[in-house]
Design an enzyme around this catalytic site. Structure first.
Site, PDB file in Angstrom:
ATOM      1  N   GLY A  32      -2.005  -2.232  -6.482  1.00 26.03           N
ATOM      2  CA  GLY A  32      -3.026  -1.404  -7.114  1.00 26.03           C
ATOM      3  C   GLY A  32      -2.739  -1.082  -8.562  1.00 26.03           C
ATOM      4  O   GLY A  32      -3.286  -0.105  -9.094  1.00 26.03           O
ATOM      5  N   CYS A  49       9.821   6.999  -9.455  1.00 24.66           N
ATOM      6  CA  CYS A  49       9.286   6.034  -8.500  1.00 24.66           C
ATOM      7  C   CYS A  49       9.845   6.255  -7.097  1.00 24.66           C
ATOM      8  O   CYS A  49      11.045   6.262  -6.888  1.00 24.66           O
ATOM      9  CB  CYS A  49       9.627   4.619  -8.973  1.00 24.66           C
ATOM     10  SG  CYS A  49       9.041   3.308  -7.912  1.00 24.66           S
ATOM     11  N   ASP A  77      -5.466   4.004  -5.273  1.00 28.32           N
ATOM     12  CA  ASP A  77      -5.490   2.724  -5.980  1.00 28.32           C
ATOM     13  C   ASP A  77      -5.237   1.538  -5.047  1.00 28.32           C
ATOM     14  O   ASP A  77      -5.998   0.567  -5.036  1.00 28.32           O
ATOM     15  CB  ASP A  77      -4.475   2.728  -7.119  1.00 28.32           C
ATOM     16  CG  ASP A  77      -4.810   3.734  -8.201  1.00 28.32           C
ATOM     17  OD1 ASP A  77      -6.010   4.018  -8.373  1.00 28.32           O
ATOM     18  OD2 ASP A  77      -3.888   4.235  -8.867  1.00 28.32           O
ATOM     19  N   SER A  78      -4.162   1.592  -4.285  1.00 33.25           N
ATOM     20  CA  SER A  78      -3.866   0.475  -3.391  1.00 33.25           C
ATOM     21  C   SER A  78      -4.869   0.405  -2.244  1.00 33.25           C
ATOM     22  O   SER A  78      -5.173  -0.693  -1.750  1.00 33.25           O
ATOM     23  CB  SER A  78      -2.437   0.582  -2.849  1.00 33.25           C
ATOM     24  OG  SER A  78      -2.228   1.806  -2.187  1.00 33.25           O
ATOM     25  N   CYS A  98      12.164  -0.513 -10.344  1.00 35.86           N
ATOM     26  CA  CYS A  98      11.596  -0.639  -9.002  1.00 35.86           C
ATOM     27  C   CYS A  98      10.673  -1.851  -8.915  1.00 35.86           C
ATOM     28  O   CYS A  98      10.714  -2.612  -7.947  1.00 35.86           O
ATOM     29  CB  CYS A  98      10.840   0.630  -8.628  1.00 35.86           C
ATOM     30  SG  CYS A  98      10.121   0.587  -6.968  1.00 35.86           S
ATOM     31  N   MET A 114       0.852  -1.192   0.000  1.00 33.98           N
ATOM     32  CA  MET A 114       0.000   0.000   0.000  1.00 33.98           C
ATOM     33  C   MET A 114       0.884   1.237   0.000  1.00 33.98           C
ATOM     34  O   MET A 114       1.820   1.337   0.782  1.00 33.98           O
ATOM     35  CB  MET A 114      -0.936  -0.009   1.202  1.00 33.98           C
ATOM     36  CG  MET A 114      -1.888  -1.196   1.232  1.00 33.98           C
ATOM     37  SD  MET A 114      -3.004  -1.181   2.644  1.00 33.98           S
ATOM     38  CE  MET A 114      -4.077   0.201   2.211  1.00 33.98           C
ATOM     39  N   SER A 115       0.565   2.175  -0.888  1.00 40.30           N
ATOM     40  CA  SER A 115       1.396   3.366  -1.050  1.00 40.30           C
ATOM     41  C   SER A 115       0.841   4.584  -0.324  1.00 40.30           C
ATOM     42  O   SER A 115       1.518   5.604  -0.231  1.00 40.30           O
ATOM     43  CB  SER A 115       1.505   3.707  -2.543  1.00 40.30           C
ATOM     44  OG  SER A 115       0.226   4.072  -3.046  1.00 40.30           O
ATOM     45  N   GLY A 116      -0.400   4.482   0.148  1.00 42.37           N
ATOM     46  CA  GLY A 116      -1.056   5.646   0.717  1.00 42.37           C
ATOM     47  C   GLY A 116      -1.929   6.357  -0.284  1.00 42.37           C
ATOM     48  O   GLY A 116      -2.531   7.386   0.021  1.00 42.37           O
TER      49      GLY A 116
END
Length: 348
Positions: A113, A182, A6-7, A91, A1-3
């Site tokens: 995501g 990224c 989408d995720s 990445c 999860m990136s914050g």
């Protein structure tokens, strides 16, 4: 999860489907942006808020060292050598589907995501062609894809995802989409950001005949095909080539100059997502040399330890270091790093 949205929506969908979900946040970068704000800390806070809302656990893992070694240092080296690297591809290959997935239990699914799909270990384009991210996953191996789910792959627009986030009461529904390199994020002046790490002097900018039209600020700060912002006469000068040994930027007048169009490229470090499909002869494919480029028909063939991609129509602004990716319909086959390019309209 990136914050991001989408995720966050992906995690919510998986929980709705009855999975036991745990969020993982990767800390890959630890310096502040130009505002003095540590965006990593902000994103981790957003992940925790979303996971609290969804009533799922979350943890933070640290890959700062791995990201610097495997992605960022290579990116800097490539820019310094006059190339146009794609750190997002690296990445995914080395960090998300390398260091991170290795920490996921073998009896668990891995989910992200990304806007793409899988079927029987195959990587397929996402239904939303505008957001399709299979280009960035073109070096992810089959064994990783077989244990990966992409919950957003069937969505036909980002608007649907944002609307769902609002319906679920997720605060990230209105969060701006992350852009830029990224995990480093968007920088107001990317060339200035690179200049903090690359020591390269200014030099002459010339036309195709070698006439000096101005001065560049360092070759790493320019991309093939983009406006050079070097003023000389009535023309808009675009970057056609970077002569690294002579520290010279070669420019052409106009954004559609023949020198900006290319007919073929060779690629090194080629990765076949499914090794069993590795090509020995020739194959008609859809190919892209950048994200969100419209797919172009091309003939893929093997030349020793490299692959040649010959486009049926000229392609604008190919650059060494870019990732060339090929598909068979919606099925992403793999790709490699552009090593040489061939002009579509050779000089007389």
């Amino acid at each position: 999860m990136s914050g991001g949205v989408d995720s966050s929506v992906s995690a919510a969908l998986l929980k709705q489907q009855g999975f036991r979900v745990q969020g993982i946040y990767m800390r890959n970068w630890d310096t502040a942006d130009e505002r003095g704000v540590c965006t990593s800390a902000e994103d981790w806070e957003d992940v925790q808020r979303v996971c609290f809302k969804l009533d799922i656990p979350c943890e933070q893992v640290d890959f700062v060292k791995e990201y610097w070694t495997d992605v960022f240092q290579q990116t800097l080296d490539d820019y310094a050598a006059g190339l146009t690297p794609n750190p997002d591809v690296m990445c995914n290959q080395y960090i998300k589907f390398g260091s991170l997935i290795s920490k996921v239990p073998v009896d668990a699914w891995f989910a992200t995501g990304h806007y793409c799909r899988t079927y029987d270990g195959r990587l397929l384009r996402g239904k939303d062609r505008n957001k399709d991210q299979s280009y960035y996953l073109s070096t992810v191996p089959e064994d990783a894809l077989r244990r990966t789910m992409f919950p957003l792959g069937e969505f036909e627009s980002k608007t649907q995802v944002k609307n769902l986030a609002e319906q679920l009461g997720l605060h990230v529904a209105a969060k701006r989409e992350s852009m830029g390199i990224c995990f480093v994020g968007q920088r107001r002046r990317f060339a200035d950001f690179l200049a903090e790490y690359i020591d390269q002097p200014p030099g002459p900018a010339v036309d195709l005949q070698g006439n000096v039209i101005g001065q560049h600020r360092g070759l790493f700060g320019y991309t093939i095909g983009q406006a050079s912002h070097i003023c000389h006469g009535p023309h808009k000068w675009c970057v056609a080539e970077k002569d690294v040994p002579n520290n010279t930027l070669i420019c052409v007048p106009g954004s559609n100059h023949p020198a900006l169009f290319h007919s073929a490229c060779t690629a090194r470090n080629w990765v076949w997502i499914h090794p069993s499909t590795a090509l020995e002869g020739e194959k008609l494919v859809d190919a892209q040399v950048r994200y969100r480029q419209s797919p172009q028909k091309a003939i893929l063939s093997k030349q020793g330890d490299r692959y040649t991609v010959r486009f049926l129509e000229p392609v604008r602004a190919m650059a060494r270091g870019q990732q060339v990716v090929v598909w068979d319909g919606d099925w992403c086959l793999g790709g490699g790093v552009i090593d040489t390019i061939e002009s579509a309209f050779p000089s007389p």
